[in-house]
Design an enzyme around this catalytic site. Sequence first.
Site, short mmCIF file in Angstrom:
data_model
loop_
_atom_site.label_atom_id
_atom_site.label_comp_id
_atom_site.label_asym_id
_atom_site.label_seq_id
_atom_site.Cartn_x
_atom_site.Cartn_y
_atom_site.Cartn_z
N ASP A 139 59.05 12.78 -15.80
CA ASP A 139 57.68 13.23 -15.58
C ASP A 139 57.61 14.09 -14.32
O ASP A 139 58.36 13.87 -13.37
CB ASP A 139 56.76 12.00 -15.46
CG ASP A 139 55.30 12.37 -15.56
OD1 ASP A 139 54.98 13.50 -16.02
OD2 ASP A 139 54.44 11.55 -15.17
N ASN A 176 52.74 14.47 -27.02
CA ASN A 176 52.92 15.78 -26.38
C ASN A 176 52.51 16.96 -27.26
O ASN A 176 52.28 18.06 -26.77
CB ASN A 176 54.37 15.98 -25.90
CG ASN A 176 54.71 15.20 -24.66
OD1 ASN A 176 55.87 14.86 -24.41
ND2 ASN A 176 53.71 14.88 -23.83
C1 FPP Z 1 56.68 15.64 -18.42
O1 FPP Z 1 56.30 16.47 -17.36
C2 FPP Z 1 57.80 16.19 -19.14
C3 FPP Z 1 57.79 16.59 -20.46
C4 FPP Z 1 56.63 16.54 -21.33
C5 FPP Z 1 59.00 17.09 -21.08
C6 FPP Z 1 60.20 16.78 -20.27
C7 FPP Z 1 61.45 17.03 -20.93
C8 FPP Z 1 62.48 17.74 -20.45
C9 FPP Z 1 62.55 18.55 -19.25
C10 FPP Z 1 63.74 17.67 -21.18
C11 FPP Z 1 63.86 18.68 -22.22
C12 FPP Z 1 62.96 18.41 -23.32
C13 FPP Z 1 62.76 19.27 -24.33
C14 FPP Z 1 61.80 18.92 -25.40
C15 FPP Z 1 63.46 20.55 -24.36
P1 FPP Z 1 54.80 16.96 -17.35
O2 FPP Z 1 54.73 18.28 -18.01
O3 FPP Z 1 53.93 15.90 -17.94
O4 FPP Z 1 54.54 17.07 -15.82
P2 FPP Z 1 53.14 16.87 -15.09
O5 FPP Z 1 52.77 15.42 -15.29
O6 FPP Z 1 53.47 17.19 -13.66
O7 FPP Z 1 52.17 17.83 -15.70
#
Ligand code: FPP
Length: 255
Positions: A35, A83
């Site tokens: 996250d 997501n």
């Molecule tokens: C959460 O950060 C992360 C995700 C929704 C995806 C994380 C996955 C990866 C980096 C690995 C690769 C995955 C794929 C599908 C290629 P956020 O966007 O919720 O962060 P925030 O809470 O700061 O907005």
Amino acid sequence: MPAFFRLQRFCFQREDAMEKPEDLIIPKSIAIILDGNGRWAQKRNLPRAMGHKAGCETLEQTVEDCVRLGVECLTVYAFSTENWKRSALEVGALMRLLRFYMVKLIDVANRNNVKALMIGDKSRFEKDIIEGINRLEQATAGNTGMKFVFAINYGGRDELRRAFGRMLCQMKENKLSPEEISEDVISSCLDTAGLPDPDLLIRTSGELRISNFLLWQIAYSEIYITDTLWPDFNREELLKAVESYNHRERRFGGR
Ligand code: FPP
């Protein structure tokens, strides 16, 4: 010497093979809720997609570090069933990254004798992504080292829903009766069948939530939450989590 430095020396600085110091405990199975990619990008005035890209690079390094540590199974929450509610722009960027990293992961996994597996409901992805997942699993199926479990379009409740469906099918075929439903039977119907439950669950970026991840499997996991945003979760952060695990007393409900 504190566990952190001994872990660092044992796993990352040794030149010859050396016995693991007996009192150091390496969790067999680690699960991570990745996250903070969005916030990492926002802090740098970058589009969110750049945060996800940086997150993918951190993931590659974490796979290699877990192999060096001697972890047997690493499970990461890369894309949840929820997501899909994000903007089309962000989902599109994540799918592009997924296409790219599934190919790249073949190399990373084969270099490290890692067997890659996907959990979650693949059926919602486009055909080429499903083919990419199958290719990655097949190309690494013969590897005998760490298992790297990539949770995509995964939700703990959805996994349980699908497991109940599997059990009902077995009942219809007279292969299972209600009396035979044990915890082991339920575990064997989950996507994670045959994989060890996480000893340590890590969540980055400070939120105090489980977010529908591995609901059945984390019953007795030790939880480690850090404010560090996922793209900044480096080897030092991983060692801090394992050091914290070394100070836990696990009782599994007993005294
Ligand atoms: C959460 O950060 C992360 C995700 C929704 C995806 C994380 C996955 C990866 C980096 C690995 C690769 C995955 C794929 C599908 C290629 P956020 O966007 O919720 O962060 P925030 O809470 O700061 O907005």
